[in-house]
Design a protein around this motif. Sequence first.
Motif, PDB file in Angstrom:
ATOM      1  N   MET A 122      32.982 -39.077  11.662  1.00  5.23           N
ATOM      2  CA  MET A 122      33.653 -37.784  11.437  1.00  5.23           C
ATOM      3  C   MET A 122      33.395 -36.842  12.328  1.00  5.23           C
ATOM      4  SD  MET A 122      35.832 -38.593   9.189  1.00  5.23           S
ATOM      5  CE  MET A 122      36.086 -39.890   7.755  1.00  5.23           C
ATOM      6  N   VAL A 123      32.301 -36.539  12.818  1.00  2.00           N
ATOM      7  CA  VAL A 123      31.879 -35.425  13.550  1.00  2.00           C
ATOM      8  C   VAL A 123      31.228 -35.561  14.838  1.00  2.00           C
ATOM      9  CG1 VAL A 123      31.351 -34.135  11.526  1.00  2.00           C
ATOM     10  CG2 VAL A 123      29.668 -35.113  12.593  1.00  2.00           C
ATOM     11  N   ARG A 124      30.712 -36.531  15.198  1.00  7.94           N
ATOM     12  CA  ARG A 124      29.818 -36.959  16.428  1.00  7.94           C
ATOM     13  C   ARG A 124      30.691 -36.581  17.565  1.00  7.94           C
ATOM     14  NH1 ARG A 124      25.041 -38.902  16.867  1.00  7.94           N
ATOM     15  NH2 ARG A 124      25.072 -40.019  14.877  1.00  7.94           N
ATOM     16  N   SER A 125      31.866 -37.336  17.946  1.00  6.43           N
ATOM     17  CA  SER A 125      32.713 -37.066  19.167  1.00  6.43           C
ATOM     18  C   SER A 125      33.376 -35.669  19.027  1.00  6.43           C
ATOM     19  CB  SER A 125      33.967 -38.153  19.002  1.00  6.43           C
ATOM     20  OG  SER A 125      34.717 -38.055  17.666  1.00  6.43           O
ATOM     21  N   ARG A 126      33.120 -34.732  18.134  1.00  4.83           N
ATOM     22  CA  ARG A 126      33.958 -33.299  18.192  1.00  4.83           C
ATOM     23  C   ARG A 126      32.813 -32.470  18.319  1.00  4.83           C
ATOM     24  NH1 ARG A 126      37.027 -34.026  12.102  1.00  4.83           N
ATOM     25  NH2 ARG A 126      37.710 -35.755  12.506  1.00  4.83           N
ATOM     26  N   VAL A 127      31.304 -32.705  18.577  1.00  9.31           N
ATOM     27  CA  VAL A 127      30.678 -31.798  18.920  1.00  9.31           C
ATOM     28  C   VAL A 127      30.333 -31.891  20.430  1.00  9.31           C
ATOM     29  CG1 VAL A 127      28.119 -30.956  18.846  1.00  9.31           C
ATOM     30  CG2 VAL A 127      29.539 -31.708  16.857  1.00  9.31           C
ATOM     31  N   VAL A 128      30.381 -30.822  21.232  1.00  5.26           N
ATOM     32  CA  VAL A 128      30.142 -30.817  22.499  1.00  5.26           C
ATOM     33  C   VAL A 128      29.416 -29.796  23.101  1.00  5.26           C
ATOM     34  CG1 VAL A 128      31.422 -30.295  24.950  1.00  5.26           C
ATOM     35  CG2 VAL A 128      32.785 -31.308  22.988  1.00  5.26           C
ATOM     36  N   VAL A 129      28.133 -30.244  23.667  1.00  6.31           N
ATOM     37  CA  VAL A 129      27.347 -29.062  24.249  1.00  6.31           C
ATOM     38  C   VAL A 129      27.558 -28.626  25.726  1.00  6.31           C
ATOM     39  CG1 VAL A 129      24.746 -29.102  24.589  1.00  6.31           C
ATOM     40  CG2 VAL A 129      25.461 -30.218  22.660  1.00  6.31           C
ATOM     41  N   THR A 130      27.624 -27.495  25.590  1.00  2.00           N
ATOM     42  CA  THR A 130      28.206 -27.248  27.208  1.00  2.00           C
ATOM     43  C   THR A 130      27.025 -26.592  27.857  1.00  2.00           C
ATOM     44  OG1 THR A 130      28.232 -24.649  26.229  1.00  2.00           O
ATOM     45  CG2 THR A 130      30.266 -26.079  25.859  1.00  2.00           C
ATOM     46  N   GLU A 131      27.066 -26.338  29.160  1.00  2.00           N
ATOM     47  CA  GLU A 131      26.148 -25.684  30.014  1.00  2.00           C
ATOM     48  C   GLU A 131      25.595 -24.418  29.672  1.00  2.00           C
ATOM     49  OE1 GLU A 131      23.461 -25.649  33.097  1.00  2.00           O
ATOM     50  OE2 GLU A 131      24.636 -27.291  32.278  1.00  2.00           O
ATOM     51  N   ASN A 132      26.530 -23.540  29.158  1.00  2.00           N
ATOM     52  CA  ASN A 132      26.016 -22.235  28.583  1.00  2.00           C
ATOM     53  C   ASN A 132      25.110 -22.469  27.316  1.00  2.00           C
ATOM     54  OD1 ASN A 132      27.057 -20.670  30.613  1.00  2.00           O
ATOM     55  ND2 ASN A 132      28.955 -20.305  29.459  1.00  2.00           N
ATOM     56  N   MET A 133      25.466 -23.315  26.650  1.00  2.00           N
ATOM     57  CA  MET A 133      24.678 -23.818  25.503  1.00  2.00           C
ATOM     58  C   MET A 133      23.040 -24.139  25.829  1.00  2.00           C
ATOM     59  SD  MET A 133      27.539 -25.537  23.068  1.00  2.00           S
ATOM     60  CE  MET A 133      26.646 -26.141  21.839  1.00  2.00           C
ATOM     61  N   ILE A 134      23.074 -24.973  26.631  1.00  2.00           N
ATOM     62  CA  ILE A 134      21.884 -25.522  27.112  1.00  2.00           C
ATOM     63  C   ILE A 134      21.187 -24.593  27.978  1.00  2.00           C
ATOM     64  CG2 ILE A 134      20.792 -27.141  29.050  1.00  2.00           C
ATOM     65  CD1 ILE A 134      23.361 -28.881  28.683  1.00  2.00           C
ATOM     66  N   ARG A 135      21.708 -23.599  28.775  1.00  2.00           N
ATOM     67  CA  ARG A 135      21.037 -22.700  29.515  1.00  2.00           C
ATOM     68  C   ARG A 135      20.364 -21.459  28.429  1.00  2.00           C
ATOM     69  NH1 ARG A 135      20.437 -22.311  34.638  1.00  2.00           N
ATOM     70  NH2 ARG A 135      21.734 -23.750  35.865  1.00  2.00           N
ATOM     71  N   ASN A 136      21.306 -21.060  27.405  1.00  2.00           N
ATOM     72  CA  ASN A 136      20.841 -20.265  26.422  1.00  2.00           C
ATOM     73  C   ASN A 136      19.697 -20.694  25.654  1.00  2.00           C
ATOM     74  OD1 ASN A 136      22.625 -18.139  27.202  1.00  2.00           O
ATOM     75  ND2 ASN A 136      24.335 -18.994  25.652  1.00  2.00           N
ATOM     76  N   HIS A 137      19.703 -21.839  25.226  1.00  2.00           N
ATOM     77  CA  HIS A 137      18.591 -22.271  24.441  1.00  2.00           C
ATOM     78  C   HIS A 137      17.368 -22.384  25.296  1.00  2.00           C
ATOM     79  CE1 HIS A 137      16.844 -25.176  21.284  1.00  2.00           C
ATOM     80  NE2 HIS A 137      16.373 -25.657  22.366  1.00  2.00           N
ATOM     81  N   TYR A 138      17.459 -22.832  26.309  1.00  2.00           N
ATOM     82  CA  TYR A 138      16.307 -22.894  27.355  1.00  2.00           C
ATOM     83  C   TYR A 138      15.708 -21.474  27.790  1.00  2.00           C
ATOM     84  CZ  TYR A 138      13.609 -23.508  31.745  1.00  2.00           C
ATOM     85  OH  TYR A 138      12.603 -23.348  32.727  1.00  2.00           O
ATOM     86  N   GLU A 139      16.545 -20.540  27.742  1.00  2.00           N
ATOM     87  CA  GLU A 139      16.050 -19.077  28.040  1.00  2.00           C
ATOM     88  C   GLU A 139      15.568 -18.551  26.761  1.00  2.00           C
ATOM     89  OE1 GLU A 139      19.481 -17.270  29.750  1.00  2.00           O
ATOM     90  OE2 GLU A 139      19.419 -18.542  31.685  1.00  2.00           O
ATOM     91  N   ASN A 140      15.997 -19.080  25.498  1.00  4.51           N
ATOM     92  CA  ASN A 140      15.532 -18.545  24.286  1.00  4.51           C
ATOM     93  C   ASN A 140      14.396 -19.023  23.768  1.00  4.51           C
ATOM     94  OD1 ASN A 140      16.877 -16.002  23.859  1.00  4.51           O
ATOM     95  ND2 ASN A 140      18.607 -17.522  24.337  1.00  4.51           N
ATOM     96  N   GLN A 141      13.696 -20.282  24.352  1.00  2.00           N
ATOM     97  CA  GLN A 141      12.621 -21.063  23.713  1.00  2.00           C
ATOM     98  C   GLN A 141      11.281 -20.913  24.770  1.00  2.00           C
ATOM     99  OE1 GLN A 141      12.814 -22.707  20.966  1.00  2.00           O
ATOM    100  NE2 GLN A 141      14.910 -21.681  20.662  1.00  2.00           N
ATOM    101  N   PRO A 142      10.290 -20.347  24.091  1.00  2.39           N
ATOM    102  CA  PRO A 142       9.093 -19.775  24.779  1.00  2.39           C
ATOM    103  C   PRO A 142       8.383 -21.020  25.156  1.00  2.39           C
ATOM    104  CG  PRO A 142       8.970 -19.382  22.507  1.00  2.39           C
ATOM    105  CD  PRO A 142      10.260 -19.499  22.535  1.00  2.39           C
ATOM    106  N   GLN A 143       8.579 -22.162  24.584  1.00  4.85           N
ATOM    107  CA  GLN A 143       7.717 -23.327  25.190  1.00  4.85           C
ATOM    108  C   GLN A 143       8.093 -23.793  26.441  1.00  4.85           C
ATOM    109  OE1 GLN A 143       9.869 -23.634  22.442  1.00  4.85           O
ATOM    110  NE2 GLN A 143      11.009 -25.345  22.406  1.00  4.85           N
ATOM    111  N   TYR A 144       9.336 -23.405  26.841  1.00  3.91           N
ATOM    112  CA  TYR A 144       9.769 -24.014  28.300  1.00  3.91           C
ATOM    113  C   TYR A 144       9.041 -22.970  29.381  1.00  3.91           C
ATOM    114  CZ  TYR A 144      12.732 -26.821  25.443  1.00  3.91           C
ATOM    115  OH  TYR A 144      13.403 -27.918  24.577  1.00  3.91           O
ATOM    116  N   ARG A 145       8.730 -21.843  29.002  1.00  5.34           N
ATOM    117  CA  ARG A 145       8.185 -20.900  29.887  1.00  5.34           C
ATOM    118  C   ARG A 145       6.880 -20.931  30.010  1.00  5.34           C
ATOM    119  NH1 ARG A 145      11.648 -17.429  26.894  1.00  5.34           N
ATOM    120  NH2 ARG A 145       9.983 -16.570  25.738  1.00  5.34           N
ATOM    121  N   GLY A 146       6.102 -21.799  29.533  1.00  5.94           N
ATOM    122  CA  GLY A 146       4.619 -21.950  29.422  1.00  5.94           C
ATOM    123  C   GLY A 146       4.167 -20.916  28.846  1.00  5.94           C
ATOM    124  N   ARG A 147       2.527 -20.906  28.743  1.00  9.31           N
ATOM    125  CA  ARG A 147       1.678 -20.198  27.846  1.00  9.31           C
ATOM    126  C   ARG A 147       0.550 -19.208  28.822  1.00  9.31           C
ATOM    127  NH1 ARG A 147       0.264 -22.142  22.377  1.00  9.31           N
ATOM    128  NH2 ARG A 147      -0.555 -24.056  23.500  1.00  9.31           N
TER     129      ARG A 147
END
Length: 282
Positions: A122-147
């Motif tokens: 019902m839903v798997r093929s309808r969910v699309v992860v875009t480049e903007n979504m990936i970058r926003n997530h990366y920039e807002n997650q402190p674990q990727y920036r190191g400590r």
Amino acid sequence: MESKRFRSAVSILVCLALVAIAGGRAHAEKIDGIVAVVDDTIIMVSDLEERMKELGAPADSKKVERQVLELMVEDIVVRKIYTSLGLPPVSEQEAQDLSEKSGMTVRDAGSYIRKAALMEMMVRSRVVVTENMIRNHYENQPQYRGRDSVRLNQILIRKDSAKAARALDELNAGKPFAEVAGRYSDVLSSGSADIGWVAVEDLSEELRASLKAAKPGDVVGPLSVSGYTAFYQLVERGVHGARPLEEVRNEITADLQKKYQLEAFNHWLKKMMSQYFIGIYI
């Protein structure tokens, strides 16, 4: 019209059953009453008690009782939808195999398999992860920036004040930390005093305070650490553990897909549940 008559009939039957139960309480200490109805499927008190026992849920919490009952109702609806779509029955062996791998009960494993199949359809093929979504997530997650971290050398001496005093004398005399560690430390990481990088926020409050003004090469201690006398040498400071976007792109994409697929599935399931007569009586 037929659906309305059916729902009305079910409501009347439930009301009659509840009245009968209420009237019978004077004659019995415990009555196995109705706690929920999903169309033509009835959940009894004994069913709920069995499910709570199976899940290890506290029997004296009304909030938990209600949550477990809602899960039972949802499982019934999922089973009805799954069957109505003509999907193949979940085999006992398939549920058993998943149960053994995951640690969930066989019943929960069967429910999980049905939900996964419905999500796929019902839903798997309808969910699309875009480049903007990936970058926003990366920039807002402190674990990727190191400590903020420190790299440390360490000496640990267990319950021997004389030995600790000799080690301190040698450190104060300017002897190399690694040499003193080799002679006196009761614990060495891979034969070395170097314990690598440690996030500042993961240090004990005492060690964090002792290192606050330290410069590379400085030695702090003695400190008391879990039954040991400890000395530390600051090797260097820096941001450690940062991960570039390209390294974590697939990880982020998978996480976002799971998140949005689950949100979409829960929204779809909620709409589907509204098509069933559902009565909860606790």
